[in-house]
Design a protein around this motif. Sequence first.
Motif, mmCIF file in Angstrom:
data_model
loop_
_atom_site.group_PDB
_atom_site.id
_atom_site.type_symbol
_atom_site.label_atom_id
_atom_site.label_comp_id
_atom_site.label_asym_id
_atom_site.label_seq_id
_atom_site.Cartn_x
_atom_site.Cartn_y
_atom_site.Cartn_z
ATOM 1 N N ILE A 79 0.868 -1.180 0.000
ATOM 2 C CA ILE A 79 0.000 0.000 0.000
ATOM 3 C C ILE A 79 0.903 1.228 0.000
ATOM 4 O O ILE A 79 1.653 1.452 0.944
ATOM 5 N N LEU A 80 0.823 2.020 -1.050
ATOM 6 C CA LEU A 80 1.741 3.137 -1.223
ATOM 7 C C LEU A 80 1.411 4.340 -0.348
ATOM 8 O O LEU A 80 2.290 5.111 -0.005
ATOM 9 N N ASN A 81 0.151 4.520 0.013
ATOM 10 C CA ASN A 81 -0.249 5.705 0.765
ATOM 11 C C ASN A 81 -0.710 5.362 2.183
ATOM 12 O O ASN A 81 -1.641 5.964 2.707
ATOM 13 N N VAL A 82 -0.048 4.414 2.822
ATOM 14 C CA VAL A 82 -0.442 3.989 4.165
ATOM 15 C C VAL A 82 -0.276 5.160 5.144
ATOM 16 O O VAL A 82 0.698 5.897 5.087
ATOM 17 N N GLN A 83 -1.281 5.371 5.993
ATOM 18 C CA GLN A 83 -1.300 6.508 6.909
ATOM 19 C C GLN A 83 -1.089 6.106 8.367
ATOM 20 O O GLN A 83 -0.845 6.961 9.210
ATOM 21 N N ALA A 84 -1.236 4.807 8.659
ATOM 22 C CA ALA A 84 -1.076 4.335 10.036
ATOM 23 C C ALA A 84 -0.528 2.917 10.024
ATOM 24 O O ALA A 84 -0.841 2.123 9.136
ATOM 25 N N SER A 85 0.306 2.612 11.013
ATOM 26 C CA SER A 85 0.812 1.253 11.190
ATOM 27 C C SER A 85 -0.089 0.523 12.173
ATOM 28 O O SER A 85 -0.758 1.142 12.998
ATOM 29 N N ILE A 86 -0.078 -0.792 12.098
ATOM 30 C CA ILE A 86 -0.859 -1.586 13.041
ATOM 31 C C ILE A 86 0.104 -2.447 13.861
ATOM 32 O O ILE A 86 1.149 -2.863 13.374
ATOM 33 N N ARG A 87 -0.271 -2.673 15.120
ATOM 34 C CA ARG A 87 0.516 -3.589 15.936
ATOM 35 C C ARG A 87 -0.198 -4.925 15.942
ATOM 36 O O ARG A 87 -1.368 -5.020 16.334
ATOM 37 N N ALA A 88 0.499 -5.944 15.480
ATOM 38 C CA ALA A 88 -0.095 -7.273 15.399
ATOM 39 C C ALA A 88 -0.344 -7.798 16.810
ATOM 40 O O ALA A 88 0.573 -7.813 17.634
ATOM 41 N N PRO A 89 -1.582 -8.231 17.109
ATOM 42 C CA PRO A 89 -1.867 -8.728 18.460
ATOM 43 C C PRO A 89 -1.195 -10.066 18.760
ATOM 44 O O PRO A 89 -0.981 -10.408 19.913
ATOM 45 N N THR B 111 -2.269 0.980 -4.601
ATOM 46 C CA THR B 111 -1.389 -0.182 -4.692
ATOM 47 C C THR B 111 -0.516 -0.060 -5.932
ATOM 48 O O THR B 111 -0.903 0.577 -6.917
ATOM 49 N N PRO B 112 0.675 -0.672 -5.910
ATOM 50 C CA PRO B 112 1.534 -0.625 -7.094
ATOM 51 C C PRO B 112 0.858 -1.316 -8.276
ATOM 52 O O PRO B 112 0.247 -2.363 -8.121
ATOM 53 N N GLN B 113 0.959 -0.709 -9.442
ATOM 54 C CA GLN B 113 0.347 -1.252 -10.652
ATOM 55 C C GLN B 113 1.423 -1.863 -11.534
ATOM 56 O O GLN B 113 2.553 -1.389 -11.577
ATOM 57 N N MET B 114 1.030 -2.890 -12.245
ATOM 58 C CA MET B 114 1.957 -3.512 -13.189
ATOM 59 C C MET B 114 2.198 -2.541 -14.343
ATOM 60 O O MET B 114 1.272 -1.911 -14.837
ATOM 61 N N ALA B 115 3.425 -2.445 -14.779
ATOM 62 C CA ALA B 115 3.772 -1.565 -15.888
ATOM 63 C C ALA B 115 4.033 -2.411 -17.129
ATOM 64 O O ALA B 115 4.542 -3.517 -17.048
ATOM 65 N N LEU B 116 3.634 -1.869 -18.250
ATOM 66 C CA LEU B 116 3.918 -2.553 -19.508
ATOM 67 C C LEU B 116 5.374 -2.337 -19.877
ATOM 68 O O LEU B 116 5.900 -1.246 -19.761
ATOM 69 N N GLY B 117 6.004 -3.373 -20.333
ATOM 70 C CA GLY B 117 7.400 -3.270 -20.713
ATOM 71 C C GLY B 117 7.570 -3.458 -22.202
ATOM 72 O O GLY B 117 6.703 -3.979 -22.892
#
Length: 124
Positions: free
Chosen positions: A5-15, A79-85
């Motif tokens: 996720i490119l624009n994540v605004q918060a981290s989560i703590r795994a329980p 999310t990152p998108q596939m690029a054409l090559g």
Amino acid sequence: MCKHILNVQASIRAPCCRKWFDCSECHADASDHPLRKTQEMVFGCKKCKKVFRKDMSDFDDSDEYCPHCDNHYVIEAKTPQMALGVEGEDPRLNHRLIKDDRIKDSQDPTRSIFEATDIDHRLG
């Protein structure tokens, strides 16, 4: 930095392991166990760097913001998108491989794109 996720605004703590991750996929990549689901989640705001808890059983629109700095952390994920090559070498990456096949004719100083009759006609 999250690669999912490119624009994540918060981290989560795994329980389950009490480690910080940017998304559940980052937890899956780094851990050998599944993410344990819980009703209370712990978040860390990426803007103000403060930690807060949210009860997920009673989550509404006002809970989409950090209680400390009002950063909107529940947003549509980019999310990152596939690029054409293009097959073959990309000349923008390594321009030293490109060779100029044109012939350089610097021996003849009188060479012109105009024919001699055109030049004589314009001058005289």
